[in-house]
Structures are given as C-alpha cells and as structure tokens.
Design an enzyme around this catalytic site. Structure first.
Site, PDB file in Angstrom:
ATOM      1  N   GLY A  39      46.969  85.319  26.225  1.00  0.00           N
ATOM      2  CA  GLY A  39      48.212  84.561  26.297  1.00  0.00           C
ATOM      3  C   GLY A  39      49.303  85.506  26.751  1.00  0.00           C
ATOM      4  O   GLY A  39      49.066  86.457  27.506  1.00  0.00           O
ATOM      5  N   LYS A  45      60.089  83.920   9.752  1.00  0.00           N
ATOM      6  CA  LYS A  45      59.078  83.339  10.649  1.00  0.00           C
ATOM      7  C   LYS A  45      59.041  81.842  10.407  1.00  0.00           C
ATOM      8  O   LYS A  45      59.424  81.366   9.333  1.00  0.00           O
ATOM      9  CB  LYS A  45      57.691  83.933  10.355  1.00  0.00           C
ATOM     10  CG  LYS A  45      56.717  83.804  11.501  1.00  0.00           C
ATOM     11  CD  LYS A  45      56.838  84.941  12.486  1.00  0.00           C
ATOM     12  CE  LYS A  45      55.915  84.773  13.658  1.00  0.00           C
ATOM     13  NZ  LYS A  45      55.905  85.974  14.503  1.00  0.00           N
TER      14      LYS A  45
END
Ligand code: NAD
Length: 592
Positions: free
Chosen positions: A385, A271
């Site tokens: 979102g 990540k």
C-alpha cells in the site's frame, strides 16, 4: 466490541469425542463399527459416555455445529495454571468444521461420507477437497488432525469468538502495555505515572448510520482514542478495517504517543478508525461514512486538540472530506484539522511518501551502523500500500534489490529483482501484486522468512510472532507497519542478532511530515518538497542516533531504547505540567 461465546462442558465433550473418534481409540471403535451412520454413532456414544439423554445429545450437537459454522475463530484455553488463551490456527479450525460437516452428513461432504473403516483417510481427503491447495496433501491433513486431537485432549474449554479478530491476536494493546512495562522498569518510572500511561486519556465510540447505494441503512462503529497529550495536541491516523477493534485503536494510539515523543515532536498520541470493509463499499458510501465520522467527532478533534491523518485503507481524498465537513461546522476553512490532505487543500509536499522516506533514512543509518553495503542489498516488503510501495521504490532508488513484495492476496518473488513502479502499475490494473509477470508466488508468511538483507513489514500488526521469529533471516527488520512484531518475537530476534528498527522510529516519517503539514497550515505558508525532505531527514536521523546511543548506553535493543527515550519524555512533560500532583519521585525522570 467482540462478543464471545464459550462452549459448555457438554459441547467441549462433544468436540473431544469427535477427536477420539478419529484417533482410533479402541473403546470407541467397537461402538462405532456397529452403527451405519456416523452422526448417530457420535450422538449415541456421547449420550452414553456423559449420561445424557439422546435427544439432549442431538441438541448439543446441533448447537455446537451452528456455533462452529457461524464462527471465525476458536480459542482453546490451556489447563490452569497456564491460564493462557491459545489461538487455534486456521487449519485446525477448518479441520474442526470438516469434522462437524462429516458427522452431519452434509451433502457437501458426500465424497467422504461413506468411509467408516478408513476414517482418517476419508477425513484427510474431505479436508483436502474442501480447502483445495490450502489444505495441503493427505499427509498435511493428517498432521493437522493429529495436532487438533492433541490440542483438544488437553483443553479445559474452547471459546468461540463470533466476530473475527483475525488481525488483532495476540492483542496489540497487551503488546503495547508490555513494551511500556519494559521501559518503565528500566527507567525506574514512578508507579503513579506508569499507571497513568497504561490507559488512554479519552475514548470516543460513535455509531454512524449510512444510506447505502441500494437504499438500505447500515450502521458502522467508529472510534477515536486520545491516549496522551502531555507533549501537545494528540495526533494519529484513522484506519478503516473490517476487523478493527477498540483494543487495536488503543494500542495504535499508545504507539503514536511514543512515536511523537521519540522523534521529539511537540505532539501527543491518538488514533481512530471505523469497523468497515472499504473494499466492499462504493465511493459514495465511503464519502457518506467519512463525513458522518467527521460530524460525529467534530466536537472532539481540531487543529489544537487532536489531528487525524490517513492510515490503513484511508486516503488523502478522505482527509479532504473530513476537513471540508469540519470546516462547514466551525464556519471557516480549518485546513489544520487533519493532515495527509491533497496538496491543493493544505496538504504538505512530500507527505504521501513521507513514512517510507523515513523508513529509507533509518535503513541507511542502520546499514551504516552494521557495515552493510546497500548497493545490491536484498529487500522483501510485506504490504504494498502507501508505505510498502514507497518503501520499495525509495530503497530501489538508492540501489537495493527488491526481491519480494506482497499484499493481502499474496506475494510476488523474483530473486533477480522486481521493478517497484512496474509492480505498482500491475497491481493497479489487476488488484494485486500476485502473478506479476516473471515472478513466482510467495505467501505472506513465506515472504517474511525469505533470505534477504532487509525485511520491511508494511501491512498490519502481529506478523512476526513467536511462531515464525526464529525463521526470520533478514539482517535488518525495518518496521514500516505499526506493531508487526510481538514482544515474544522481539526476544527471539534479539537473540538471533537481527537488528530491528522499531515501528515508533522506523515509520515516524509519516507523523513528522504530518507535523510539518500542521505547521504549514497554521502559518498558511508552504514549503518546497526539498525543504520538507531535508527537515524530515534531519529529524529522523537525529531520532535514530538518539535511540542508538540510548541502546548502547543501557545495553538494550533499539525498541527498548526508543521506549526509554519516549516514555521519559512524556513522563517528564507530565511532571513539568502537573508537578507533585502526579508524582513524588521527581528524581526518577531524567530530563532529555
Ligand atoms: P494501505 O492501506 O495503503 O496499505 C496496506 C497494504 O497492506 C495493502 O497493500 C494491503 O493489501 C496490505 N495488506 C492488508 N492485509 C494484509 C495481510 N494480512 N498481509 C499482507 N498484506 C496485507 O496502508 P498504509 O498506510 O500503507 O499502512 C500500512 C502500515 O503502515 C499500517 O500498519 C499503518 O498503521 C502503518 N503506518 C502508516 C503510515 C502512513 O502514513 N500511511 C504511517 C505510519 C505507519
């Protein structure tokens, strides 16, 4: 990294005194009544009580005022042996600031400054005046004050974080480790492998200078964490957030490791992210930052090493910039270096909505298992979102009723149902779902506690905590977001009989289709949307059923089952690759 400032004993004493002052302690009242200025009374009482010269007391006061005013968060450490950091809630922090302002005779506080006899009322009024409706009415303010006083009275010390880790408390990395520990125990995992799995394999931290539109230079910190690559090249999104921390990125990279494993993908976990506020940056500044990040990370990422993708506040367009920058460096069009790209530059059909499509498929399976009819089932979605909107849209498409949605500014609630597409258009026009025509206002906290069949947290970590878990009324929680539920909250939800589809399974549709994108990039041959959807459905439905049978077999909840499956697969791959070099207890790992 966060820098933190701990209050000295003197400063803590000052805080306690302030609390005493408002608690109507008889020993203080006598002294206070005889002074005209509250500030002077406080400093003098402090100086007398602690045997400190008045000039020093003033200095302590001013230093404390500065720290508290500059800080975003205060932690109160409970007495030993608890040794646990307790977070001071926002209201209490605000209350503390009001206390300090009050004593400083800050002009802003003038309306409250003259009431010495009705101290609590004055403070409540000032607090309400300062913080508007968030401050509640006088009763609420008095309650906050009372709680603050209690907290401070029992505190050993107060610690102030000068940078706001608003969304990373409780620490998600600690939560990730706790989840790993639970699975390790159930698996009787070899302690050596457990040790390896507690830490990321590699961590990169870069500082990226950006020439801003006004000609100034700002430097942003970026991270990339490659957690584990036993199963294949690391994979995971890039997050842009003003409060991003390395611990958050590390937790997300660990979750990616378990997510790729639980879905059976030949990938590891990673990540990345940049600590920045994309909402306050122009497109040119964002492009420059993103390209800077790509250049800084170019040596460490690549189609066969580590493949980033979008995450919170990053977009397909940004992925195209990264791919372009990387391609310039390596000298050929390296489409496979990132996924989640626009379709005309190597993106996969169906990637944009893939995470939410996966959420929808897992909800369908969970509903089958629980015997819930999805036609007319009520749904609340936190975060509107990429994941939140598509989840609302796809669940609506299969007959569910979307009764509430929210974004960072608040939520819209309509028990008769909302049209997800129209809410999106409204959000695109106004910047928020709040005040969507025909809807009532709901806060993000209230949304989570709504009476509904399905709750989809699709914003950020730590939304369902031990503070609100017992108020969750949904039958199914489908974790679109990563890490929305803390381990303590998990226990409560389990006791309440809430069926949680854990993040590493529920939102794995994103990485599944990202993997398909990598495959298509490598073949340079692209699939139709139907092919992508069918393959996604098969992969995630199989993963759901694997986890469900594991949960029945071990009599554990779905999260623990998913971890058992994932950790076992990663550990098995480590063992297969490194053999006895890493463990002596082969028998603890059962091939899956
Ligand atoms: P996004 O940037 O598209 O959307 C984030 C949304 O959350 C926005 O609507 C924002 O307003 C809202 N939000 C931010 N802070 C909030 C708060 N405090 N309360 C309520 N809403 C808030 O991001 P996204 O890609 O949709 O990601 C959302 C979550 O899903 C993250 O946890 C992410 O890690 C996870 N996730 C995303 C993907 C993906 O493919 N995009 C895949 C797996 C998991």
């Amino acid at each position: 990294m966060l820098s933190s400032v701990e209050l000295s004993a003197r400063e803590l004493g000052m805080l306690k005194l302030m609390a005493d002052f408002f608690a109507d302690k008889p020993e203080l009242t006598a002294k206070i009544e005889s002074y005209t200025a509250a500030h002077y009374a406080l400093v003098t009482t402090y100086s007398e009580n602690f045997g400190i010269p008045a000039e020093d007391a003033i200095k302590v006061f001013e230093e404390l005022q500065k720290k508290v005013n500059d800080s975003e968060y205060i932690y109160v450490k409970a007495p030993a042996p608890l040794r646990k950091l307790l977070q001071l809630p926002r209201e209490e922090l605000d209350m503390l600031r009001v206390l300090i302002d009050y004593f400083c005779e800050n002009p802003k506080m003038a309306p409250a400054g003259s009431f010495l006899s009705k101290r609590t009322d004055a403070l409540a009024e000032a607090y309400h005046w300062f913080h508007g409706s968030n401050g509640g009415n006088g009763e609420v303010s008095r309650e906050i004050l009372k709680n603050l006083i209690e907290t401070l009275q029992t505190a050993v010390y107060v610690k102030i974080e000068t940078l706001a880790p608003l969304l990373v408390t409780p620490n998600p990395y600690e939560a990730a480790l706790k989840q790993l520990d639970i699975a390790a125990e159930k698996l009787n995992l070899d302690p050596g492998i457990h040790e390896i799995l507690k830490r990321p394999m590699r961590v990169f931290i870069v500082n990226i200078p950006v020439v801003m539109d006004d000609g100034s230079i700002r430097v942003f910190t970026g991270y990339r964490v490659q957690y584990n690559d036993a199963l294949g090249p690391t994979k995971g999104g890039i997050r842009y957030h003003p409060e991003l921390t390395l611990d958050e990125v590390t937790a997300l990279s660990a979750w990616m490791t378990w997510k790729t494993a639980v879905t059976g993908l030949p990938l590891g976990g990673g990540k990345g992210g940049i600590r920045c506020n994309p909402k306050e940056m122009s497109k040119t500044e964002l492009e420059s930052l993103t390209r800077g990040y790509a250049r800084a990370m170019a040596r460490f990422i690549g189609p066969f090493t580590d493949v980033p993708a979008p995450d919170v506040y990053t977009t397909p367009e940004m992925m195209a910039w990264i791919m372009d920058e990387y391609s310039e460096i390596v000298g050929y069009p390296a489409f496979g270096v990132v996924t989640g790209k626009p379709i005309n530059v190597g993106g996969s059909r169906g990637r944009n909505e893939a995470t939410s499509r996966g959420v929808m498929y897992t909800v369908v399976e969970a509903a089958k298992h629980l015997g819930i009819n999805l036609k007319g089932a009520t749904v609340a979605v936190q975060g509107y979102g990429n994941v939140g909107y598509h989840a609302a849209h796809l669940l609506h498409e299969i007959g569910c009723k979307i009764i509430a949605v929210s974004d960072s500014k608040g939520g819209a609630f309509n028990p008769k149902g909302l049209d997800p597409q129209k809410v999106l258009e409204y959000k695109n026009n106004t910047g928020s779902v709040v005040d969507y025509p025909g809807s009532g206002l709901v806060t993000n906290e209230q949304l989570l506690e709504l009476e509904c069949d399905i709750l989809v947290p699709a914003a950020l970590e730590n939304q369902i905590t031990k503070a609100n878990a017992d108020k969750i009324k949904a039958k199914i929680v489908a974790e679109g977001a990563n890490g929305p539920t803390t381990p303590e909250a998990d226990e409560t939800l389990l006791k309440k009989g809430v069926f949680v589809i854990p993040d590493i399974l529920a939102n794995s549709g994103g990485v599944i289709v990202s993997y398909f994108e990598q495959v298509q990039n490598q073949m340079n041959y692209y699939w139709s949307e139907e092919e992508v959807r069918d393959k996604l459905k098969d992969t995630i439905t199989n993963a759901f059923n694997d986890v469900l049978s594991m949960s029945k077999q071990h009599n554990v909840n779905m999260r623990v089952a998913a971890y058992i499956l994932a950790v076992n697969r990663v550990a098995g791959a480590m063992l297969a690759r490194k053999g006895k070099a890493i463990t002596t207890l082969e028998s603890t790992i059962t091939p899956t």
